[in-house]
Structures are given as structure tokens and as C-alpha cells.
Enzyme design. Structure first.
Site, PDB file in Angstrom:
ATOM      1  CE1 TYR A  62       4.680   6.443   9.717  1.00 38.71           C
ATOM      2  CE2 TYR A  62       5.192   8.235  11.221  1.00 38.71           C
ATOM      3  CZ  TYR A  62       4.833   6.925  10.995  1.00 38.71           C
ATOM      4  OH  TYR A  62       4.633   6.095  12.069  1.00 38.71           O
ATOM      5  NE  ARG A  66      13.004   5.908  11.187  1.00 38.36           N
ATOM      6  CZ  ARG A  66      12.563   6.002  12.447  1.00 38.36           C
ATOM      7  NH1 ARG A  66      12.737   5.006  13.286  1.00 38.36           N
ATOM      8  NH2 ARG A  66      11.956   7.088  12.868  1.00 38.36           N
ATOM      9  NE  ARG A 111      -8.874   2.808  -5.291  1.00 39.07           N
ATOM     10  CZ  ARG A 111      -8.781   1.485  -5.509  1.00 39.07           C
ATOM     11  NH1 ARG A 111      -8.971   1.015  -6.735  1.00 39.07           N
ATOM     12  NH2 ARG A 111      -8.508   0.647  -4.537  1.00 39.07           N
ATOM     13  CG  HIS A 133      -3.944  -1.676  -6.853  1.00 39.44           C
ATOM     14  ND1 HIS A 133      -5.229  -1.298  -7.128  1.00 39.44           N
ATOM     15  CD2 HIS A 133      -3.989  -2.345  -5.663  1.00 39.44           C
ATOM     16  CE1 HIS A 133      -6.030  -1.718  -6.154  1.00 39.44           C
ATOM     17  NE2 HIS A 133      -5.308  -2.346  -5.257  1.00 39.44           N
ATOM     18  CE  LYS A 178       8.502   7.080  11.841  1.00 37.27           C
ATOM     19  NZ  LYS A 178       7.792   6.415  12.924  1.00 37.27           N
ATOM     20  CD  GLU A 232       7.887  -2.342  15.675  1.00 37.31           C
ATOM     21  OE1 GLU A 232       8.686  -1.427  15.906  1.00 37.31           O
ATOM     22  OE2 GLU A 232       7.442  -2.587  14.541  1.00 37.31           O
TER      23      GLU A 232
END
Ligand SMILES: Cc1ncc(COP(=O)(O)O)c(C=O)c1O
Length: 282
Positions: free
Chosen positions: A31, A50, A98, A100, A145, A177
Site C-alpha cells: 500500500y 516507493r 487459497r 500460498h 510497505k 523506527e
């Protein structure tokens, strides 16, 4: 509120995805969050760069080129009836049974919406905020992110439970951070920032703070920062696109420096606001 889902602009309440979306089932997506002032996105090119880095990191081809992203984001912004916004962009690996392993030939899910931008209040800026410290127990790819934010959520909630604004994370004795921000240290007039690595998300605000420090002759060093340096800091800041530059005045109940927002935080905030207004006027 108008949202964007897979090519369509529609009311947020009507935006629906399958429960088999890999974002929902696995947290398999990334995101971005772009601040918008007076309907103008701030540092959009940097956010899109990014975004591409995060997509590359999870091996998901971008569904759009930069021009297409820009066009869609600008349209989403224009469709809202409020001026200062925070645009959330999420891309997942799409809908599939589903398993992986990556599904083949499945289009990614692209979801965007915009909320009124909530920035720090003048009172918060004047008083600063408190933070707690915790061991950084996240994975080793914090530079992406990723939407799978469970570790960050649990860490941040500990700060909320303690009546604080942020959790400052330490890994193996060194500063990484915040749970949702970057952390800067000031000691003897020098601004210190942990180096970009797989252990932190390099913030768009982090980059701008360092750009402003360089442009205005503020002594700064980008290097590993020990826990002792964090605990003996004259100033501690958290930075993010929504919080901008926010002084942390208490860490684990102990005053940071003089226990009030320090002079360099105030100077950097002023430089940041001036820069922002110049860009927005251009
Ligand atoms: C873990 C983490 N680090 C750093 C940041 C700051 O990034 P930016 O300045 O781009 O908002 C964020 C922002 O949400 C974050 O979640």
C-alpha cells in the site's frame, strides 16, 4: 466518499471484493498513503516510486504505468468534496483459491480511497507527544510497505494502551523506527537518522527531512544509532506523511532532553511547512 476499485470510481460503501482476495486471506499486498493539501498530492512521484519498489519486492507486476497511476489518483482526489486528504492505495495479488504459491494469470486487486487528512493539532505540536520503546519483532523486510501490518499494529497498540502516540522500536540494541513513523535523534546540534535498510521503511518524510537538513546546513549523520543514544538524546522526533515532524518529549516515562519540543524540531517543522507551501503554490 468516492472510492476506486479495479478501474471504477464508485461510492465507498459499494466497493466490494471477494473474500478469496489474497489481501484478505494472506495479507498478500502492498500500500501507499499520499497526503493531499488543497486537492494537490504532496510528493506523488516519490510515493509512486516507493509503490513500485514495494511491488517489485513482492514480485507483483504493476497494473499501471506512472502516468496512469497519476491520472487515476488525481481523479480520485478531484471527486472528493474535501480539500485536504489522505489517499490510500492498496494493491493485492488478486482473487484466487487459497494456496500460498502465486496464482497464474490473476489480475491484481487495486483499491483506493481518500479520507479527510488528520494532521497533528497545534496543541500537539506545541506540547510534543510521549512514546514507549519496544523490541522490534517484525520480519526482516520492513522496507516494503506491506499491508500485513500485524506486528506494527500490536506494537502501536502498546503505545496507545500506555496513553502514548508511538512505539519506538529497537532491534539488537539499535534504533529502527516507529510502529508507523521514522524516528530521528538530535544530539549536540547534530541530527541523526538510522540508515535506509531492510530494517526500516524509508519514509517520504524521512527523505524530505534529510533533504531540508542538507539544503539548510543543518549538521546531520545517517548512521546506526544505539539504544544509549536514543535514551540520551537531546531531541527525539517521529516523522510521517500525516504526523509530519512531531517531537517526542517523553520516552518510557522519562523526559527527552528538556522534556519539551526542542529548537531543532521547531526549526525543521518550520522548514517543512515553508517547503510544503512553496510546492503547493507552484
Ligand atoms: C513503519 C513506518 N515507517 C515509516 C513511516 C513514514 O513514512 P512516510 O514518511 O512516507 O509517511 C510509516 C508511515 O506510515 C510507517 O508505517
Amino acid at each position: 466518499m468516492i472510492a476506486y476499485l479495479n478501474g471504477q470510481f464508485l461510492p465507498l460503501a459499494e466497493a466490494k471484493i471477494s473474500v478469496l482476495d489474497r489481501g484478505f486471506v494472506f495479507g498478500d499486498g502492498i500500500y501507499e498513503l499520499v497526503p493531499v493539501y488543497s486537492k494537490k498530492p504532496f510528493r506523488l512521484d516519490e510515493h509512486l516510486r516507493r509503490l513500485q519498489g514495494s511491488l517489485d519486492g513482492i514480485r507483483l507486476a504493476s497494473p499501471h504505468g506512472v502516468a496512469e497511476w497519476r491520472e487515476r489518483i488525481l481523479k480520485l482526489i478531484a471527486l472528493q468534496d474535501f480539500a485536504d486528504q489522505s489517499v490510500y492505495i492498496q494493491i493485492t495479488r488478486g482473487v484466487a483459491p487459497r494456496d500460498h504459491a502465486f496464482p497464474q494469470g490473476v489480475p491484481p486487486t487495486v483499491f483506493m480511497f481518500s479520507q479527510p487528512l488528520v494532521t497533528a493539532t497545534a496543541e500537539q505540536k506545541a506540547a510534543g507527544v510521549c512514546a514507549i520503546s519496544m523490541a522490534d519483532n517484525r520480519w526482516l523486510r520492513c522496507n516494503l510497505k506491506a499491508i500485513s501490518l500485524l506486528a506494527n499494529i500490536l506494537l502501536r497498540q502498546q503505545a496507545v494502551d500506555a496513553g502514548c502516540a508511538e512505539t519506538v522500536m529497537l532491534r539488537d540494541g539499535y534504533l529502527t523506527e516507529g510502529a508507523a513513523s521514522n524516528i530521528f535523534v538530535v544530539k549536540d546540534g547534530v541530527l541523526l537518522a538510522p540508515p535506509p535498510s531492510n530494517l526500516i521503511l524509508t519514509g517520504i518524510t524521512y527523505d524530505l527531512v534529510l533533504e531540508l537538513a542538507a539544503a539548510h546546513g543543518i549538521p546531520h549523520e545517517v548512521r546506526v544509532i544505539s539504544e544509549a543514544e536514543v535514551r540520551n538524546a537531546d531531541e527525539l522526533w517521529m516523522t510521517s506523511s500525516t504526523k509530519e515532524i512531531m517531537a517526542i518529549v517523553k520516552l518510557d516515562g522519562v523526559p527527552v532532553g528538556a522534556g519539551v519540543p526542542g529548537p531543532l524540531a521547531q526549526r525543521m517543522d518550520a522548514l517543512y511547512q515553508t517547503f510544503k507551501h512553496q510546492v503547493m503554490r507552484a
